[in-house]
Design a protein around this motif. Structure first.
Motif, PDB file in Angstrom:
ATOM      1  N   CYS A 183       0.859  -1.186   0.000  1.00  0.00           N
ATOM      2  CA  CYS A 183       0.000   0.000   0.000  1.00  0.00           C
ATOM      3  C   CYS A 183       0.893   1.233   0.000  1.00  0.00           C
ATOM      4  CB  CYS A 183      -0.922  -0.002   1.227  1.00  0.00           C
ATOM      5  SG  CYS A 183      -2.184   1.299   1.098  1.00  0.00           S
ATOM      6  N   GLY A 190      -7.025  -5.131  -1.025  1.00  0.00           N
ATOM      7  CA  GLY A 190      -5.598  -5.292  -0.747  1.00  0.00           C
ATOM      8  C   GLY A 190      -5.322  -4.901   0.694  1.00  0.00           C
ATOM      9  N   GLU A 226      -3.243  -2.021  -1.576  1.00  0.00           N
ATOM     10  CA  GLU A 226      -3.888  -1.098  -2.507  1.00  0.00           C
ATOM     11  C   GLU A 226      -3.913  -1.744  -3.896  1.00  0.00           C
ATOM     12  OE1 GLU A 226      -5.861   1.405  -2.489  1.00  0.00           O
ATOM     13  OE2 GLU A 226      -5.775   1.350  -4.669  1.00  0.00           O
ATOM     14  N   THR A 238     -12.154  -2.041  -3.989  1.00  0.00           N
ATOM     15  CA  THR A 238     -11.961  -1.138  -2.859  1.00  0.00           C
ATOM     16  C   THR A 238     -10.596  -0.492  -3.011  1.00  0.00           C
ATOM     17  OG1 THR A 238     -13.300  -2.522  -1.414  1.00  0.00           O
ATOM     18  CG2 THR A 238     -11.885  -0.938  -0.345  1.00  0.00           C
ATOM     19  N   ASN A 275      -7.898   3.172  -2.227  1.00  0.00           N
ATOM     20  CA  ASN A 275      -7.694   4.423  -1.496  1.00  0.00           C
ATOM     21  C   ASN A 275      -7.949   5.617  -2.394  1.00  0.00           C
ATOM     22  OD1 ASN A 275      -5.301   4.921  -2.975  1.00  0.00           O
ATOM     23  ND2 ASN A 275      -4.016   3.970  -1.398  1.00  0.00           N
ATOM     24  N   VAL A 309     -13.498   5.310   8.368  1.00  0.00           N
ATOM     25  CA  VAL A 309     -13.345   4.649   9.669  1.00  0.00           C
ATOM     26  C   VAL A 309     -13.590   5.700  10.757  1.00  0.00           C
ATOM     27  CG1 VAL A 309     -11.789   3.351  11.164  1.00  0.00           C
ATOM     28  CG2 VAL A 309     -11.670   3.035   8.693  1.00  0.00           C
ATOM     29  N   MET A 339     -11.596  -1.556  13.888  1.00  0.00           N
ATOM     30  CA  MET A 339     -11.457  -2.928  14.389  1.00  0.00           C
ATOM     31  C   MET A 339     -10.071  -3.100  14.987  1.00  0.00           C
ATOM     32  SD  MET A 339     -13.118  -5.033  11.251  1.00  0.00           S
ATOM     33  CE  MET A 339     -13.730  -3.920  10.005  1.00  0.00           C
ATOM     34  N   ASN A 350      -2.543  -3.050  16.213  1.00  0.00           N
ATOM     35  CA  ASN A 350      -3.001  -1.685  16.556  1.00  0.00           C
ATOM     36  C   ASN A 350      -3.657  -1.560  17.936  1.00  0.00           C
ATOM     37  OD1 ASN A 350      -5.640  -2.565  16.345  1.00  0.00           O
ATOM     38  ND2 ASN A 350      -6.166  -1.362  14.538  1.00  0.00           N
ATOM     39  N   LEU A 372      -5.301  -4.983   8.439  1.00  0.00           N
ATOM     40  CA  LEU A 372      -6.212  -5.422   7.380  1.00  0.00           C
ATOM     41  C   LEU A 372      -5.543  -5.460   6.006  1.00  0.00           C
ATOM     42  CD1 LEU A 372      -9.784  -4.156   8.247  1.00  0.00           C
ATOM     43  CD2 LEU A 372      -8.507  -6.071   9.125  1.00  0.00           C
TER      44      LEU A 372
HETATM   45  N1  SAM Z   1      -6.232   0.177   0.080  1.00  0.00           N
HETATM   46  C1  SAM Z   1      -7.629   0.012  -0.113  1.00  0.00           C
HETATM   47  C2  SAM Z   1      -8.405   1.097   0.597  1.00  0.00           C
HETATM   48  O1  SAM Z   1      -7.786   2.019   1.148  1.00  0.00           O
HETATM   49  O2  SAM Z   1      -9.629   1.060   0.579  1.00  0.00           O
HETATM   50  C3  SAM Z   1      -8.167  -1.366   0.235  1.00  0.00           C
HETATM   51  C4  SAM Z   1      -7.646  -2.038   1.465  1.00  0.00           C
HETATM   52  S1  SAM Z   1      -8.069  -1.262   2.991  1.00  0.00           S
HETATM   53  C5  SAM Z   1      -7.366  -2.413   4.147  1.00  0.00           C
HETATM   54  C6  SAM Z   1      -9.818  -1.544   3.056  1.00  0.00           C
HETATM   55  C7  SAM Z   1     -10.580  -0.774   4.087  1.00  0.00           C
HETATM   56  O3  SAM Z   1     -10.259  -1.252   5.367  1.00  0.00           O
HETATM   57  C8  SAM Z   1     -10.310   0.726   4.099  1.00  0.00           C
HETATM   58  O4  SAM Z   1     -11.534   1.404   4.008  1.00  0.00           O
HETATM   59  C9  SAM Z   1      -9.665   0.945   5.448  1.00  0.00           C
HETATM   60  O5  SAM Z   1      -9.961   2.215   5.964  1.00  0.00           O
HETATM   61  C10 SAM Z   1     -10.278  -0.159   6.261  1.00  0.00           C
HETATM   62  N2  SAM Z   1      -9.513  -0.519   7.445  1.00  0.00           N
HETATM   63  C11 SAM Z   1      -8.207  -0.812   7.538  1.00  0.00           C
HETATM   64  N3  SAM Z   1      -7.880  -1.129   8.810  1.00  0.00           N
HETATM   65  C12 SAM Z   1      -9.015  -1.042   9.529  1.00  0.00           C
HETATM   66  C13 SAM Z   1      -9.344  -1.262  10.889  1.00  0.00           C
HETATM   67  N4  SAM Z   1      -8.427  -1.632  11.785  1.00  0.00           N
HETATM   68  N5  SAM Z   1     -10.625  -1.102  11.282  1.00  0.00           N
HETATM   69  C14 SAM Z   1     -11.585  -0.741  10.394  1.00  0.00           C
HETATM   70  N6  SAM Z   1     -11.340  -0.520   9.089  1.00  0.00           N
HETATM   71  C15 SAM Z   1     -10.074  -0.670   8.660  1.00  0.00           C
END
Ligand code: SAM
Length: 326
Positions: free
Chosen positions: A23, A68, A70, A96, A98, A161, A191, A196, A321
Motif C-alpha cells: 500500500c 488489498g 492497494e 476497494t 484508497n 473509519v 477494528m 493496533n 487489514l
Molecule cells: N487500500 C484500499 C483502501 O484504502 O480502501 C483497500 C484495502 S483497505 C485495508 C480496506 C478498508 O479497510 C479501508 O476502508 C480501510 O480504511 C479499512 N480498514 C483498515 N484497517 C481497519 C481497521 N483496523 N478497522 C476498520 N477498518 C479498517
C-alpha cells in the motif's frame, strides 16, 4: 451446481480477493510505518487469479471484490478486471481503493467491466485526511470520486473509519456532502487487529451515538436486502446519498456473513479474524486441478466458525487489514 453452505446455514455468493499486500498509504490504524516487503513469494498472477475465480464461480459465487493492500498498485489491474468480467457466473465486480489513482484509471476500470467502486475517505478535511493517511492526496481522491459518479457504476460508496478525537465531529460536513450526491458513505467502527492495540484503545468509537443522531434527524433504517452485507443502511427523503454503518462489535454481525476471502498469496481465509489460512495456490497452477480446487474449498468451509472473537480481544492471525484484504 451446489451452492456453498456452511454448517451454520450461511451461503457464500461473495468473494473478497486481495491482489497485493503493498500500500502506498500509511494509515495510522493500519500500516502507520508504511508497507515493508518481506521477501515472501510474489502475489497471485493473472492465470492463478483466473483459475481461482472460475472455481469459486462454480460454487455459486457471483460477486467479487478486489482489495488489498492497494489493488490499484497492480500494473495488470485492467487485465485482472477484464478476465474476471468474462468468467461465467460472475455478475458483479467491485474494487476497494484508497482512490489516489482514480483520476488516471477509473474510466479504464469501468470499461474493463468493473461494476462497483468503494473509495476510502476518512475525512472531508484535507489536512486531517493527510494526517490520517500520511498522504496529502485529498484533491485527487475527491476528483476521482466525482469522475466515478458520472461513469454509470451500479454503486459508488465511500468508507470512513470512525476515529475518536480524530474525525468524530464530521457529521455536519458529511450531511452537506450527501445532500446532492448519489453516493453511500459507510462509517466503519475501528477494528482491533494484531498490530493496533494501543491505537484501538485510544481511538475506537462506537457508532451508536451517530445512529441515535441519524434517527433524531429523521433518517430511517432501510430494510436489509437478502444478499446485503453487514452494513445497516439509512436513507432520508431530503438527501440523495445514503449512510451505512458497519459495526463489527455488534451482536449480530456474523449471523449474515456471506463472504469468503483469499489473500494476495492464495490462502483461503474463512474469517477476517480467523486463526489460520488454507493454501489454495498449489491448486492454481494448472487447469487440470480445477475439480480438486473446488473440492478443497467445499471441505474447508466446514471449519468456518459461527462468529469472530473480536469482543474478547481475539484478532486471529491478522496483524493489520492490509495483510488480508480489509
Ligand atoms: N487500500 C484500499 C483502501 O484504502 O480502501 C483497500 C484495502 S483497505 C485495508 C480496506 C478498508 O479497510 C479501508 O476502508 C480501510 O480504511 C479499512 N480498514 C483498515 N484497517 C481497519 C481497521 N483496523 N478497522 C476498520 N477498518 C479498517
Amino acid at each position: 451446481m451446489n451452492a456453498l453452505i456452511d454448517r451454520h446455514g450461511r451461503s457464500f455468493p461473495y468473494l473478497r480477493l486481495s491482489l497485493t499486500e503493498a500500500c502506498n498509504y500509511r494509515c495510522s490504524y493500519c500500516l502507520p510505518d508504511g508497507y515493508l516487503a518481506d521477501g515472501r513469494p510474489r502475489f497471485l498472477e493473472l492465470d492463478e487469479i483466473r483459475r481461482l475465480v472460475r472455481a469459486f464461480a462454480a460454487t455459486g459465487m457471483h460477486k467479487l471484490r478486489l482489495t488489498g493492500g492497494e489493488p490499484s498498485l497492480r500494473k495488470d489491474l485492467v487485465s485482472i478486471i477484464a478476465t474476471i468480467a468474462t468468467t461465467p457466473g460472475v455478475s458483479r465486480i467491485a474494487l476497494t481503493t484508497n482512490g489516489c489513482l482514480l483520476p488516471r484509471h477509473v474510466g479504464l476500470w469501468r470499461e474493463a467491466g468493473l461494476t462497483a467502486l468503494n473509495v476510502s475517505l476518512d475525512s472531508l478535511d484535507p489536512a486531517r485526511f493527510a494526517a490520517i493517511t500520511g498522504h496529502d492526496r485529498f484533491a485527487e481522491v475527491s476528483e476521482g470520486v466525482e469522475m466515478a459518479l458520472k461513469l454509470g457504476f451500479d454503486a459508488v460508496k465511500l468508507n470512513a473509519v470512525l476515529l475518536r478525537a480524530v474525525n468524530d465531529d464530521e457529521w455536519p460536513a458529511w450531511r452537506a456532502y450527501l445532500r446532492e450526491r448519489d453516493i453511500t458513505v459507510r462509517f466503519i467502527e475501528l477494528m482491533r487487529t494484531g498490530d493496533n492495540a494501543d491505537y484501538f484503545a485510544r481511538h475506537h468509537y462506537r457508532a451508536e451515538a451517530l445512529e441515535r443522531q441519524l434517527l433524531d434527524e429523521d433518517w430511517s433504517l432501510v430494510p436489509r436486502a437478502p444478499d446485503a452485507g453487514p452494513a445497516r443502511e439509512y436513507a432520508h427523503p431530503g438527501y440523495r446519498g445514503r449512510i451505512g454503518i458497519i459495526a463489527p462489535y455488534s451482536r449480530d454481525f456474523c449471523t449474515g456473513c456471506n463472504r469468503l476471502r483469499v489473500t494476495a498469496r492464495g490462502d483461503l481465509r474463512l474469517c477476517l479474524f480467523g486463526d489460520f489460512g488454507i493454501p489454495l495456490r498449489p491448486l492454481l497452477q494448472s487447469d487440470a486441478d480445477q475439480d480438486t480446487l473446488i473440492a478443497r474449498i467445499r471441505t474447508q468451509l466446514g471449519l468456518k466458525q459461527a462468529g469472530h472473537g473480536l469482543h474478547l480481544g481475539h484478532t486471529g492471525i491478522t496483524p493489520h487489514l492490509a495483510s488480508i484484504g480489509g
